[in-house]
Design a protein around this motif. Structure first.
Motif, mmCIF file in Angstrom:
data_model
loop_
_atom_site.group_PDB
_atom_site.id
_atom_site.type_symbol
_atom_site.label_atom_id
_atom_site.label_comp_id
_atom_site.label_asym_id
_atom_site.label_seq_id
_atom_site.Cartn_x
_atom_site.Cartn_y
_atom_site.Cartn_z
ATOM 1 N N GLY A 8 64.653 67.278 142.480
ATOM 2 C CA GLY A 8 63.897 68.518 142.684
ATOM 3 C C GLY A 8 62.519 68.234 143.257
ATOM 4 N N ARG A 9 61.900 69.269 143.805
ATOM 5 C CA ARG A 9 60.493 69.152 144.217
ATOM 6 C C ARG A 9 59.667 69.540 142.992
ATOM 7 N N VAL A 10 59.093 68.545 142.336
ATOM 8 C CA VAL A 10 58.426 68.762 141.044
ATOM 9 C C VAL A 10 56.953 69.096 141.290
ATOM 10 N N ILE A 11 56.572 70.300 140.833
ATOM 11 C CA ILE A 11 55.206 70.777 141.077
ATOM 12 C C ILE A 11 54.485 70.940 139.739
ATOM 13 N N THR A 12 53.310 70.356 139.637
ATOM 14 C CA THR A 12 52.437 70.672 138.496
ATOM 15 C C THR A 12 51.164 71.290 139.082
ATOM 16 N N ALA A 13 50.161 71.503 138.227
ATOM 17 C CA ALA A 13 48.913 72.087 138.730
ATOM 18 C C ALA A 13 48.222 71.141 139.713
ATOM 19 N N SER A 14 48.579 69.850 139.657
ATOM 20 C CA SER A 14 47.838 68.902 140.499
ATOM 21 C C SER A 14 48.732 67.926 141.265
ATOM 22 N N MET A 51 59.238 73.394 138.039
ATOM 23 C CA MET A 51 57.859 73.651 137.573
ATOM 24 C C MET A 51 57.815 73.831 136.051
ATOM 25 N N PRO A 52 56.606 73.772 135.476
ATOM 26 C CA PRO A 52 56.507 74.016 134.028
ATOM 27 C C PRO A 52 56.911 75.453 133.687
ATOM 28 N N GLY A 53 57.517 75.643 132.528
ATOM 29 C CA GLY A 53 57.846 76.993 132.055
ATOM 30 C C GLY A 53 56.584 77.832 131.991
ATOM 31 N N GLY A 54 56.735 79.110 132.265
ATOM 32 C CA GLY A 54 55.573 79.996 132.267
ATOM 33 C C GLY A 54 55.032 80.238 130.865
ATOM 34 N N ILE A 55 53.741 80.464 130.798
ATOM 35 C CA ILE A 55 53.094 80.861 129.532
ATOM 36 C C ILE A 55 52.428 82.204 129.785
ATOM 37 N N ASP A 56 52.813 83.198 129.000
ATOM 38 C CA ASP A 56 52.190 84.521 129.116
ATOM 39 C C ASP A 56 51.362 84.745 127.854
ATOM 40 N N VAL A 352 52.791 83.127 146.345
ATOM 41 C CA VAL A 352 53.109 81.903 147.094
ATOM 42 C C VAL A 352 53.773 82.243 148.428
ATOM 43 N N GLN A 353 54.815 83.061 148.373
ATOM 44 C CA GLN A 353 55.586 83.322 149.611
ATOM 45 C C GLN A 353 54.768 84.062 150.658
ATOM 46 N N LYS A 354 53.795 84.845 150.206
ATOM 47 C CA LYS A 354 52.957 85.562 151.180
ATOM 48 C C LYS A 354 51.697 84.795 151.550
ATOM 49 N N GLY A 355 51.612 83.540 151.094
ATOM 50 C CA GLY A 355 50.511 82.666 151.510
ATOM 51 C C GLY A 355 49.179 82.957 150.842
ATOM 52 N N ARG A 356 49.198 83.709 149.734
ATOM 53 C CA ARG A 356 47.921 84.018 149.072
ATOM 54 C C ARG A 356 47.466 82.902 148.145
ATOM 55 N N ILE A 357 48.416 82.210 147.524
ATOM 56 C CA ILE A 357 48.082 81.073 146.646
ATOM 57 C C ILE A 357 49.045 79.917 146.942
ATOM 58 N N THR A 358 48.594 78.705 146.599
ATOM 59 C CA THR A 358 49.455 77.533 146.797
ATOM 60 C C THR A 358 50.418 77.392 145.616
ATOM 61 N N LEU A 359 51.388 76.515 145.779
ATOM 62 C CA LEU A 359 52.304 76.232 144.674
ATOM 63 C C LEU A 359 51.562 75.668 143.462
ATOM 64 N N ASN A 360 50.590 74.781 143.718
ATOM 65 C CA ASN A 360 49.837 74.201 142.596
ATOM 66 C C ASN A 360 49.057 75.297 141.855
ATOM 67 N N LYS A 361 48.492 76.217 142.625
ATOM 68 C CA LYS A 361 47.728 77.308 142.001
ATOM 69 C C LYS A 361 48.660 78.197 141.181
ATOM 70 N N PHE A 362 49.876 78.403 141.702
ATOM 71 C CA PHE A 362 50.870 79.191 140.969
ATOM 72 C C PHE A 362 51.093 78.591 139.571
ATOM 73 N N VAL A 363 51.286 77.276 139.534
ATOM 74 C CA VAL A 363 51.532 76.611 138.246
ATOM 75 C C VAL A 363 50.296 76.731 137.346
ATOM 76 N N GLU A 364 49.126 76.545 137.966
ATOM 77 C CA GLU A 364 47.879 76.593 137.198
ATOM 78 C C GLU A 364 47.723 77.943 136.486
ATOM 79 N N VAL A 365 47.886 79.047 137.258
ATOM 80 C CA VAL A 365 47.567 80.360 136.665
ATOM 81 C C VAL A 365 48.727 80.972 135.878
ATOM 82 N N SER A 366 49.938 80.457 136.090
ATOM 83 C CA SER A 366 51.070 81.026 135.341
ATOM 84 C C SER A 366 51.378 80.210 134.090
ATOM 85 N N SER A 367 50.771 79.002 133.976
ATOM 86 C CA SER A 367 51.160 78.142 132.854
ATOM 87 C C SER A 367 50.039 77.215 132.360
#
Ligand code: URP
Ligand code: ZN
Ligand code: ZN
Length: 460
Positions: A8-14, A51-56, A352-367
């Motif tokens: 897989g393409r493993v993405i974390t915040a960094s 990616m890491p599981g989401g935290i809400d 992510v898909q609309k180019g507003r945030i990066t994949l790393n940012k997605f992980v950062e703010v969702s988890s």
């Protein structure tokens, strides 16, 4: 039981790399390219994002509120969360004014114990800070693992505390290494505007929105930041919606104080024009209300500037029948909307898909950021050796459509009916167990564990 997630393409915040992940029991044992290990189960993640599981950190399950209960209980809510890739939620215990924090915790445990499918924790909402409550703070942080205390600057008469109580609570929480969360809107101004609109016969959902103008949030956010600065207590503003409030935080950060900001998915992608359609607008009656397009732009920018650290939901669903309680009076519409299942995929598709945030940012703010701010990192919020194997696998190219007819939340409408999303969470692991696969839930109620959290002063 061991699982190998391959290729897989493993993405974390960094970080971002193609790798295998080997899970043994509940945690991650190793990560690397072409791992040479034997596993009980192999998941091929070629072409997928891992990616890491989401935290809400902002949900209200089975919560008594405005004369009714939110319609998702701990079972339906955490199951829906898992379907949407959120493996851990933080819910709110509400103190009853005149009673102890401990008695509220016991009441909430009565509804949540052994009922969750996903992992969960609690914030403790202090609605009556006095000499007795003060004595309970240290115990909550050190024994219960509940390190965040929610305060309301609105909902007078039920939940709101005054500034004197806020300062006292901040001092006590800081002393013991905790954090204050706040619903930052000016309750008195809002109550004045509600009464004014009602006296003028303005009773439609639109007037819910017009009773909470931006200034009510900007003023309270600034006041909260000032009190947090004065006491030195770390603060976290929940469901921040608008430019004025974010500018108040921007000023606070110039003093180098710790004021974290959460927005919610709805404030990034929905706007107040939804209130212009008679009673249908009740679907989006929440506090604070949806804002303007210019506020959405400010919030996306705030995420990229690092001023907004978390995207949550404030999931507080009500059946349409419950929303009808306010058919003739907007102030009686139960406040809240459902999103626990949709947050991750909406943020991925719209962000992510609309180019507003990066994949790393997605992980950062969702988890990741929620795990750090609320004392769960690195057990939760990342993919690392030793961390809980809370993992989602996304097919970035699969499209699907949101509908109340297919969602798993216990609510009979969707605030996002017909939205087309690009990116589907196919597989979800929680503590080393496949919880969701092929649109099926594989864990039972009781699998979700209560997560005791660490003092936040040790992490942030
Ligand atoms: O409308 C909302 N937000 N309902 C839940 C309670 C709160 O203020 O978070
Ligand atoms: Zn709130
Ligand atoms: Zn809330």
């Amino acid at each position: 039981m061991s699982i190998l997630i391959k290729n897989g393409r493993v993405i974390t915040a960094s970080s971002d790399s193609i790798a295998d992940i080997f899970i043994d029991g509940e945690t991650i044992l190793s990560i690397g390219k072409n791992l040479d290990v034997q596993a009980d189960e192999i998941i091929d993640a070629t072409g997928k994002l891992v990616m890491p599981g989401g935290i809400d950190p902002h949900v209200h399950l089975d919560m008594p509120f405005m004369g009714t209960f939110s319609s998702d209980n701990y079972e339906t809510g955490t199951r829906a969360a898992l379907f949407g890739g959120t493996t851990t939620v933080i819910d709110f215990v509400l103190q009853t004014q005149g009673k102890s924090l401990q008695s509220a915790l016991q009441e909430w445990k009565g509804r949540s114990d052994n009922n969750c499918l996903g992992d969960y924790s609690f914030h403790m909402a202090v609605t009556d800070y006095n000499e007795d409550t003060k004595k309970e703070i240290q115990h909550f942080i050190e024994e219960e693992g509940i390190v965040s205390f929610k305060t309301f600057m609105a909902y007078k008469g039920a939940l709101m505390i005054d500034d004197r109580q806020m300062i006292g609570l901040m001092q006590e929480v800081k002393k013991h290494g905790g954090l204050i969360n706040v619903h930052a809107t000016n309750g008195d101004m809002i109550d004045f505007l509600i009464a004014k609109h009602k006296s003028e016969g303005k009773l439609a959902p639109l007037y819910h929105y017009l009773s909470q103008p931006e200034i009510t949030e900007a003023e309270a956010s600034g006041r909260f930041a000032d009190m947090a600065s004065y006491t030195g207590c770390p603060g976290y503003i929940v469901h921040l919606t608008c430019e004025g409030a974010l500018n108040a935080v921007r000023n606070a950060t110039r003093r180098n104080q710790k004021v974290f900001v959460e927005t919610c998915i709805q404030y990034l992608i929905l706007d107040a024009s939804l209130y212009e359609q008679n009673f249908e607008g009740a679907k989006w009656v929440m506090s604070p209300p949806l804002r303007e397009k210019k506020d959405q732009a400010t919030l996306w920018a705030g995420i990229n500037q690092g001023l907004v650290q978390v995207v949550a939901t404030d999931h507080c669903p009500f059946m349409w029948e419950q929303k009808l309680m306010g058919k003739d009076d907007f102030s009686k519409i139960p406040n809240g909307h459902p999103a626990i299942e949709n947050r991750m995929e909406l943020l991925f598709s719209e962000g992510v898909q609309k180019g507003r945030i990066t994949l790393n940012k997605f992980v950062e703010v969702s988890s990741t950021n929620a795990a750090k701010i609320f004392g769960m990192f690195p057990k939760k919020g990342t993919i690392a050796v030793g961390s809980d194997a809370d993992i989602i696998i996304i097919d970035p190219n699969q499209t699907h459509t949101i509908s109340a007819s297919t969602h798993h939340m216990n609510v009979d409408y969707s605030g996002y009916e017909g939205w087309e999303l690009k990116g589907k969470i196919e597989t979800v692991l929680l503590r080393g167990k496949v919880a969701i696969n092929d649109n099926e839930c594989k864990v039972q109620k009781g699998y979700g564990q209560f997560i005791k959290r660490n003092k936040v002063s040790q992490i942030i």
